[in-house]
Motif scaffolding. Structure first.
Motif, PDB file in Angstrom:
ATOM      1  N   LEU A   1       0.841  -1.189   0.000  1.00 44.17           N
ATOM      2  CA  LEU A   1       0.000   0.000   0.000  1.00 44.17           C
ATOM      3  C   LEU A   1       0.877   1.239   0.000  1.00 44.17           C
ATOM      4  O   LEU A   1       1.590   1.489   0.978  1.00 44.17           O
ATOM      5  N   LEU A   2       0.857   1.991  -1.077  1.00 44.21           N
ATOM      6  CA  LEU A   2       1.556   3.278  -1.150  1.00 44.21           C
ATOM      7  C   LEU A   2       2.989   3.205  -0.630  1.00 44.21           C
ATOM      8  O   LEU A   2       3.392   4.002   0.209  1.00 44.21           O
ATOM      9  N   GLY A   3       3.747   2.236  -1.104  1.00 43.51           N
ATOM     10  CA  GLY A   3       5.147   2.103  -0.708  1.00 43.51           C
ATOM     11  C   GLY A   3       5.381   1.249   0.516  1.00 43.51           C
ATOM     12  O   GLY A   3       6.518   0.911   0.837  1.00 43.51           O
TER      13      GLY A   3
ATOM     14  N   ASN B   1       6.095 -17.129  15.811  1.00 42.06           N
ATOM     15  CA  ASN B   1       5.400 -16.876  17.068  1.00 42.06           C
ATOM     16  C   ASN B   1       6.311 -17.084  18.270  1.00 42.06           C
ATOM     17  O   ASN B   1       5.853 -17.185  19.387  1.00 42.06           O
ATOM     18  N   LYS B   2       7.615 -17.099  18.047  1.00 38.31           N
ATOM     19  CA  LYS B   2       8.550 -17.344  19.153  1.00 38.31           C
ATOM     20  C   LYS B   2       8.989 -16.048  19.827  1.00 38.31           C
ATOM     21  O   LYS B   2       8.875 -15.891  21.029  1.00 38.31           O
ATOM     22  N   GLN B   3       9.502 -15.080  19.039  1.00 40.58           N
ATOM     23  CA  GLN B   3      10.082 -13.880  19.627  1.00 40.58           C
ATOM     24  C   GLN B   3       9.039 -12.950  20.234  1.00 40.58           C
ATOM     25  O   GLN B   3       9.151 -12.542  21.370  1.00 40.58           O
ATOM     26  N   HIS B   4       8.016 -12.605  19.475  1.00 39.08           N
ATOM     27  CA  HIS B   4       7.046 -11.626  19.968  1.00 39.08           C
ATOM     28  C   HIS B   4       5.817 -12.280  20.589  1.00 39.08           C
ATOM     29  O   HIS B   4       5.092 -11.634  21.336  1.00 39.08           O
ATOM     30  N   LYS B   5       5.584 -13.539  20.267  1.00 38.80           N
ATOM     31  CA  LYS B   5       4.487 -14.346  20.790  1.00 38.80           C
ATOM     32  C   LYS B   5       3.107 -13.841  20.379  1.00 38.80           C
ATOM     33  O   LYS B   5       2.168 -14.593  20.355  1.00 38.80           O
ATOM     34  N   LEU B   6       2.966 -12.571  20.080  1.00 37.45           N
ATOM     35  CA  LEU B   6       1.687 -12.010  19.652  1.00 37.45           C
ATOM     36  C   LEU B   6       1.550 -12.110  18.139  1.00 37.45           C
ATOM     37  O   LEU B   6       2.540 -12.007  17.425  1.00 37.45           O
ATOM     38  N   PRO B   7       0.319 -12.250  17.641  1.00 39.37           N
ATOM     39  CA  PRO B   7       0.124 -12.145  16.197  1.00 39.37           C
ATOM     40  C   PRO B   7       0.573 -10.759  15.728  1.00 39.37           C
ATOM     41  O   PRO B   7       0.165  -9.742  16.301  1.00 39.37           O
ATOM     42  N   HIS B   8       1.438 -10.714  14.710  1.00 41.57           N
ATOM     43  CA  HIS B   8       1.990  -9.428  14.279  1.00 41.57           C
ATOM     44  C   HIS B   8       2.385  -9.456  12.812  1.00 41.57           C
ATOM     45  O   HIS B   8       2.481 -10.517  12.205  1.00 41.57           O
ATOM     46  N   LEU B   9       2.605  -8.268  12.283  1.00 41.63           N
ATOM     47  CA  LEU B   9       3.065  -8.080  10.906  1.00 41.63           C
ATOM     48  C   LEU B   9       4.361  -7.305  10.905  1.00 41.63           C
ATOM     49  O   LEU B   9       4.600  -6.476  11.793  1.00 41.63           O
ATOM     50  N   HIS B  10       5.160  -7.531   9.893  1.00 41.43           N
ATOM     51  CA  HIS B  10       6.351  -6.734   9.635  1.00 41.43           C
ATOM     52  C   HIS B  10       5.965  -5.773   8.515  1.00 41.43           C
ATOM     53  O   HIS B  10       5.522  -6.210   7.452  1.00 41.43           O
ATOM     54  N   VAL B  11       6.089  -4.477   8.777  1.00 40.69           N
ATOM     55  CA  VAL B  11       5.751  -3.478   7.764  1.00 40.69           C
ATOM     56  C   VAL B  11       7.044  -2.775   7.369  1.00 40.69           C
ATOM     57  O   VAL B  11       7.759  -2.241   8.226  1.00 40.69           O
ATOM     58  N   LYS B  12       7.339  -2.811   6.073  1.00 42.37           N
ATOM     59  CA  LYS B  12       8.585  -2.221   5.570  1.00 42.37           C
ATOM     60  C   LYS B  12       8.263  -1.023   4.689  1.00 42.37           C
ATOM     61  O   LYS B  12       7.272  -1.022   3.956  1.00 42.37           O
ATOM     62  N   TYR B  13       9.137  -0.032   4.776  1.00 44.64           N
ATOM     63  CA  TYR B  13       9.017   1.175   3.953  1.00 44.64           C
ATOM     64  C   TYR B  13      10.431   1.706   3.754  1.00 44.64           C
ATOM     65  O   TYR B  13      11.074   2.122   4.715  1.00 44.64           O
TER      66      TYR B  13
ATOM     67  N   GLN C   1       3.642   7.085   7.503  1.00 45.52           N
ATOM     68  CA  GLN C   1       3.575   5.692   7.075  1.00 45.52           C
ATOM     69  C   GLN C   1       3.120   4.773   8.213  1.00 45.52           C
ATOM     70  O   GLN C   1       2.392   3.815   7.985  1.00 45.52           O
ATOM     71  N   ARG C   2       3.532   5.075   9.436  1.00 41.95           N
ATOM     72  CA  ARG C   2       3.097   4.276  10.591  1.00 41.95           C
ATOM     73  C   ARG C   2       1.578   4.359  10.751  1.00 41.95           C
ATOM     74  O   ARG C   2       0.902   3.344  10.924  1.00 41.95           O
ATOM     75  N   LYS C   3       1.040   5.566  10.659  1.00 37.04           N
ATOM     76  CA  LYS C   3      -0.416   5.728  10.787  1.00 37.04           C
ATOM     77  C   LYS C   3      -1.150   5.011   9.663  1.00 37.04           C
ATOM     78  O   LYS C   3      -2.178   4.372   9.892  1.00 37.04           O
ATOM     79  N   ARG C   4      -0.623   5.097   8.460  1.00 35.03           N
ATOM     80  CA  ARG C   4      -1.234   4.411   7.314  1.00 35.03           C
ATOM     81  C   ARG C   4      -1.218   2.897   7.542  1.00 35.03           C
ATOM     82  O   ARG C   4      -2.207   2.209   7.286  1.00 35.03           O
TER      83      ARG C   4
END
Length: 91
Positions: free
Chosen positions: A9-11, A21-33, A56-59
């Motif tokens: 999405l937009l870059g 699910n080992k390091q953060h244990k929570l369901p999560h995404l990696h967002v790159k820009y 970009q963080r807010k988006r």
């Protein structure tokens, strides 16, 4: 560890690692820009690690909030080593 891009999405590139699910244990995404990367919890929208410029963080946070239910379904597949597919695919 494989990390397919599940949305763009937009870059911004939204990625979900298999078996992540080992390091953060929570369901999560990696967002790159560009050269930045931020790890965001899917359920709470909390920023777990890293940095993205404010706009970009807010988006990214808004996109995650808008698709939270599908992202959680995709997470369940990814932690089992299954391809989560792309955001917007019919589950």
């Amino acid at each position: 560890m494989l990390m397919p891009e599940i949305d763009a999405l937009l870059g911004l590139s939204f990625c979900m690692y298999f078996f992540d699910n080992k390091q953060h244990k929570l369901p999560h995404l990696h967002v790159k820009y560009g050269g930045y990367e931020l790890i965001i919890a899917i359920e709470s929208g909390e920023c777990l690690e890293g940095y993205l410029p404010n706009k970009q963080r807010k988006r990214a946070e808004n996109n995650i909030a808008e698709h939270r239910e599908q992202l959680m379904h995709m997470w369940q597949k990814a932690v089992k080593g299954e391809n989560p597919g792309k955001l917007g695919d019919i589950c």
